[in-house]
Enzyme design. Sequence first.
Site, PDB file in Angstrom:
ATOM      1  N   GLY A  18       0.939  -1.130  -0.056  1.00  0.00           N
ATOM      2  CA  GLY A  18      -0.098  -0.050   0.070  1.00  0.00           C
ATOM      3  C   GLY A  18       0.891   1.460   0.008  1.00  0.00           C
ATOM      4  O   GLY A  18       0.197   2.377   0.131  1.00  0.00           O
ATOM      5  N   SER A  24       1.863   7.951   2.752  1.00  0.00           N
ATOM      6  CA  SER A  24       0.937   6.895   2.806  1.00  0.00           C
ATOM      7  C   SER A  24       0.997   6.160   4.179  1.00  0.00           C
ATOM      8  O   SER A  24       2.037   6.221   4.545  1.00  0.00           O
ATOM      9  CB  SER A  24       1.535   5.912   1.647  1.00  0.00           C
ATOM     10  OG  SER A  24       1.445   6.173   0.394  1.00  0.00           O
ATOM     11  N   ILE A  25      -0.033   5.831   4.674  1.00  0.00           N
ATOM     12  CA  ILE A  25      -0.316   5.143   5.851  1.00  0.00           C
ATOM     13  C   ILE A  25       0.899   3.909   5.869  1.00  0.00           C
ATOM     14  O   ILE A  25       1.470   3.920   6.767  1.00  0.00           O
ATOM     15  CB  ILE A  25      -1.528   4.811   6.456  1.00  0.00           C
ATOM     16  CG1 ILE A  25      -2.503   6.135   6.682  1.00  0.00           C
ATOM     17  CG2 ILE A  25      -1.579   3.898   7.510  1.00  0.00           C
ATOM     18  CD1 ILE A  25      -3.897   5.591   6.851  1.00  0.00           C
ATOM     19  N   ASP A  69      -0.841  -5.208  -8.086  1.00  0.00           N
ATOM     20  CA  ASP A  69      -2.328  -4.703  -8.463  1.00  0.00           C
ATOM     21  C   ASP A  69      -3.147  -5.886  -8.202  1.00  0.00           C
ATOM     22  O   ASP A  69      -2.981  -6.831  -8.948  1.00  0.00           O
ATOM     23  CB  ASP A  69      -2.348  -4.343  -9.957  1.00  0.00           C
ATOM     24  CG  ASP A  69      -3.622  -3.706 -10.247  1.00  0.00           C
ATOM     25  OD1 ASP A  69      -4.550  -3.918  -9.514  1.00  0.00           O
ATOM     26  OD2 ASP A  69      -3.785  -3.305 -11.444  1.00  0.00           O
ATOM     27  N   VAL A  70      -4.029  -5.871  -7.114  1.00  0.00           N
ATOM     28  CA  VAL A  70      -4.680  -7.214  -6.632  1.00  0.00           C
ATOM     29  C   VAL A  70      -6.015  -7.190  -7.633  1.00  0.00           C
ATOM     30  O   VAL A  70      -6.606  -8.356  -7.641  1.00  0.00           O
ATOM     31  CB  VAL A  70      -5.358  -6.775  -5.353  1.00  0.00           C
ATOM     32  CG1 VAL A  70      -4.320  -6.337  -4.283  1.00  0.00           C
ATOM     33  CG2 VAL A  70      -6.370  -5.393  -5.382  1.00  0.00           C
ATOM     34  N   ILE A  97      -4.802  -0.801   1.725  1.00  0.00           N
ATOM     35  CA  ILE A  97      -5.024  -0.661   0.176  1.00  0.00           C
ATOM     36  C   ILE A  97      -6.515  -0.344   0.470  1.00  0.00           C
ATOM     37  O   ILE A  97      -7.192  -1.200   0.994  1.00  0.00           O
ATOM     38  CB  ILE A  97      -4.638  -1.427  -0.985  1.00  0.00           C
ATOM     39  CG1 ILE A  97      -5.267  -3.057  -0.710  1.00  0.00           C
ATOM     40  CG2 ILE A  97      -3.275  -1.424  -1.258  1.00  0.00           C
ATOM     41  CD1 ILE A  97      -4.810  -3.767  -1.616  1.00  0.00           C
ATOM     42  N   TYR A 160     -18.201  10.211   3.577  1.00  0.00           N
ATOM     43  CA  TYR A 160     -17.326   8.974   3.417  1.00  0.00           C
ATOM     44  C   TYR A 160     -18.069   7.903   2.602  1.00  0.00           C
ATOM     45  O   TYR A 160     -17.445   7.018   2.030  1.00  0.00           O
ATOM     46  CB  TYR A 160     -17.159   8.451   4.705  1.00  0.00           C
ATOM     47  CG  TYR A 160     -16.108   7.283   4.993  1.00  0.00           C
ATOM     48  CD1 TYR A 160     -14.808   7.502   4.498  1.00  0.00           C
ATOM     49  CD2 TYR A 160     -16.237   5.857   5.520  1.00  0.00           C
ATOM     50  CE1 TYR A 160     -13.820   6.678   4.763  1.00  0.00           C
ATOM     51  CE2 TYR A 160     -15.162   4.969   5.591  1.00  0.00           C
ATOM     52  CZ  TYR A 160     -13.870   5.274   5.087  1.00  0.00           C
ATOM     53  OH  TYR A 160     -12.910   4.232   5.250  1.00  0.00           O
ATOM     54  N   LYS A 167     -15.719  -0.727   4.526  1.00  0.00           N
ATOM     55  CA  LYS A 167     -14.985  -0.959   5.929  1.00  0.00           C
ATOM     56  C   LYS A 167     -15.415  -1.777   6.737  1.00  0.00           C
ATOM     57  O   LYS A 167     -14.839  -2.466   7.545  1.00  0.00           O
ATOM     58  CB  LYS A 167     -14.506   0.400   6.344  1.00  0.00           C
ATOM     59  CG  LYS A 167     -13.442   1.192   5.355  1.00  0.00           C
ATOM     60  CD  LYS A 167     -12.084   0.694   5.394  1.00  0.00           C
ATOM     61  CE  LYS A 167     -11.014   1.413   4.683  1.00  0.00           C
ATOM     62  NZ  LYS A 167      -9.698   0.781   4.484  1.00  0.00           N
ATOM     63  N   THR A 198      -3.767  11.612   3.409  1.00  0.00           N
ATOM     64  CA  THR A 198      -2.936  10.923   2.331  1.00  0.00           C
ATOM     65  C   THR A 198      -3.427  10.956   1.290  1.00  0.00           C
ATOM     66  O   THR A 198      -4.685  11.829   0.886  1.00  0.00           O
ATOM     67  CB  THR A 198      -3.247   9.360   3.052  1.00  0.00           C
ATOM     68  OG1 THR A 198      -4.739   9.164   2.758  1.00  0.00           O
ATOM     69  CG2 THR A 198      -2.707   9.028   4.219  1.00  0.00           C
ATOM     70  N   ALA A 200      -5.197   9.092  -0.810  1.00  0.00           N
ATOM     71  CA  ALA A 200      -6.277   8.291  -1.016  1.00  0.00           C
ATOM     72  C   ALA A 200      -7.394   9.066  -0.430  1.00  0.00           C
ATOM     73  O   ALA A 200      -8.812   8.963  -0.850  1.00  0.00           O
ATOM     74  CB  ALA A 200      -6.305   6.648  -0.381  1.00  0.00           C
TER      75      ALA A 200
END
Length: 259
Positions: A18, A24-25, A69-70, A97, A160, A167, A198, A200
């Site tokens: 990620g 990035s986290i 890349d999933v 991610i 959100y 999530k 971030t 994202a």
Amino acid sequence: MTMTQTLPLQGKRGLVVGIANENSIAWGCARALREAGAELAITWFNDKARPYVEPLAQTLDAAILLPLDVEQPGQMEALFEAIAAQWGRLDFVLHSIAFAPKGDLHGRVVDSSRDGFARAMDISCHSFARMARLAEPLMRDGGSLMTMSYVGAEEVIPSYGLMGPVKAALEASVRYLAAELGPRGIRVNAVSPGPLATRAASGIPQFETLMAQAAQRAPLRRLVDLADVGALCAFLAGDGARSITGSTLYVDAGYHILG
């Protein structure tokens, strides 16, 4: 007599997924994991991201650096095969991610498209289960699986949107994976940071307002930073967290208690 202090993650090897850039986290977590003594495998998302990720991976002395890349068939399997060939084992995985198509993310959940919802769920949630399945045979002596959530999983956060249900599914998956993998000594937890600036997060509408409100609302009256999140993940990867599994752990200056 001089005594050498052993780092808490010395001898442990883990995968961090990620990292996109220094904000990035996953980067904050990777840095903390490396500082604690862990040896790391790092991934980049695509050729556009690679020039940003490679220099960061080099500063961490990453032993393995590969694309992931999933959504690309076989790419995740190739990554774990490379880890198995080079290391033969794995002690922890950090999954950081998430994605939702902009049109679905910026709209109401009730208006979300079927394909957009499914894609967000696949990338943000099911990819963690897939990683867990591939990591399981490499964690013969147990291990730690970690993923990133957000308080929007359990309460409605304005703007959100679609990521809230996604999530929530991720946190439920954490509990089920923890129950299924626990007999093998594999711990599974979600980390739920407060709002962080971030790349994202920048896609979430009115995110700067959300951050300002979080700082005012949190009992500690501040936001958290990458180092805060990294410290928690370094703890979860280590033996000190050997009895913690199936949990969502908050690192948000207390924001979540005032829902």
